[in-house]
Design an enzyme around this catalytic site. Structure first.
Site, PDB file in Angstrom:
ATOM      1  CE  LYS A 118      37.931  40.213  42.952  1.00  0.00           C
ATOM      2  NZ  LYS A 118      38.938  40.117  44.010  1.00  0.00           N
ATOM      3  CG  ASP A 136      42.941  41.512  40.664  1.00  0.00           C
ATOM      4  OD1 ASP A 136      43.558  41.782  39.609  1.00  0.00           O
ATOM      5  OD2 ASP A 136      43.661  40.436  41.367  1.00  0.00           O
TER       6      ASP A 136
END
Ligand code: SF4
Length: 209
Positions: A118, A136
């Site tokens: 991420k 997220d």
């Protein structure tokens, strides 16, 4: 029935200007800020980074700091001890392996301490304009509620599915729009469904009925 192009179009209407809400001025600061954002809010990260960046303006200065010194600047954030340890290690790795520069590939970024897929995706998208779809907590929750992903999918699995469902040129803007929608309307608790354009095919509403 979930229609990805309808979702993209509605989110485009709702959040045309959605953008990254972390403050940074260069790839190094971006990498640090995103690394700090796990388990906390961008607002809280933005409160600590001005002093942190002033004290440690580059990987070299970070590499020479102690974990305690760095920790002193980020103590208000969750998991700060671990984050401080990772930041010092990050400074060392960037200095030693990448000549103090932030690399621009997913493989190199994820080889750095504390940098997962991420964080790497955000840095690639924000600093190098490389198409990426960072997942997220907001992107994951919204994707699952809209049947773009399965409930049991990991963030990485969600990312793979989103990349298949949306055109590559839309990934960066769309991930910001998913986040904006998750923050603004589709909250984890008590989502604002009365303001949502996706009520006809929402998994959350279906399970609540
Ligand atoms: S209907 Fe409610 S839970 Fe479903 S996507 Fe919209 S805001 Fe989220």
């Amino acid at each position: 029935m979930t229609d990805p192009s309808y979702i993209a179009s509605e989110l485009g209407w709702l959040y045309p200007d959605a953008h990254c809400t972390l403050d940074f001025a260069n790839p190094f600061q971006c990498l640090v800020a995103v690394s700090l954002s796990a388990q906390t809010t961008d607002k809280k990260v933005n409160e600590v980074t001005p002093a942190l960046f002033a004290a440690f303006p580059d990987p070299e200065s970070l590499s020479q700091a102690s974990v305690e010194e760095v920790g002193g600047y980020i103590r208000s954030l969750g998991l700060w001890k671990n984050k401080a340890k990772n930041l010092v290690a990050l400074g060392k790795e960037l200095s030693e392996r990448f000549d103090g520069q932030v690399p621009a590939t997913e493989k190199e970024l994820t080889s750095l301490p504390g940098v997962g897929i991420k964080t790497a995706s955000v840095v690639l998208a924000e600093c190098f304009q490389v198409p990426a779809f960072p997942v997220d907590t907001h992107v994951g929750r919204v994707s699952k509620r809209l049947y773009l992903a399965s409930l049991s999918d990991t963030p990485e699995q969600v990312m793979v599915k989103l990349k298949k469902k949306f055109p590559i040129e839309s990934w960066i803007a769309l991930h910001h729009r998913f986040i904006a929608f998750g923050r603004d309307i589709c909250h984890a608790q008590n989502p604002g469904c009365n303001r949502c354009p996706f009520t006809s095919f929402c998994r959350y509403l279906k399970s609540a009925r």
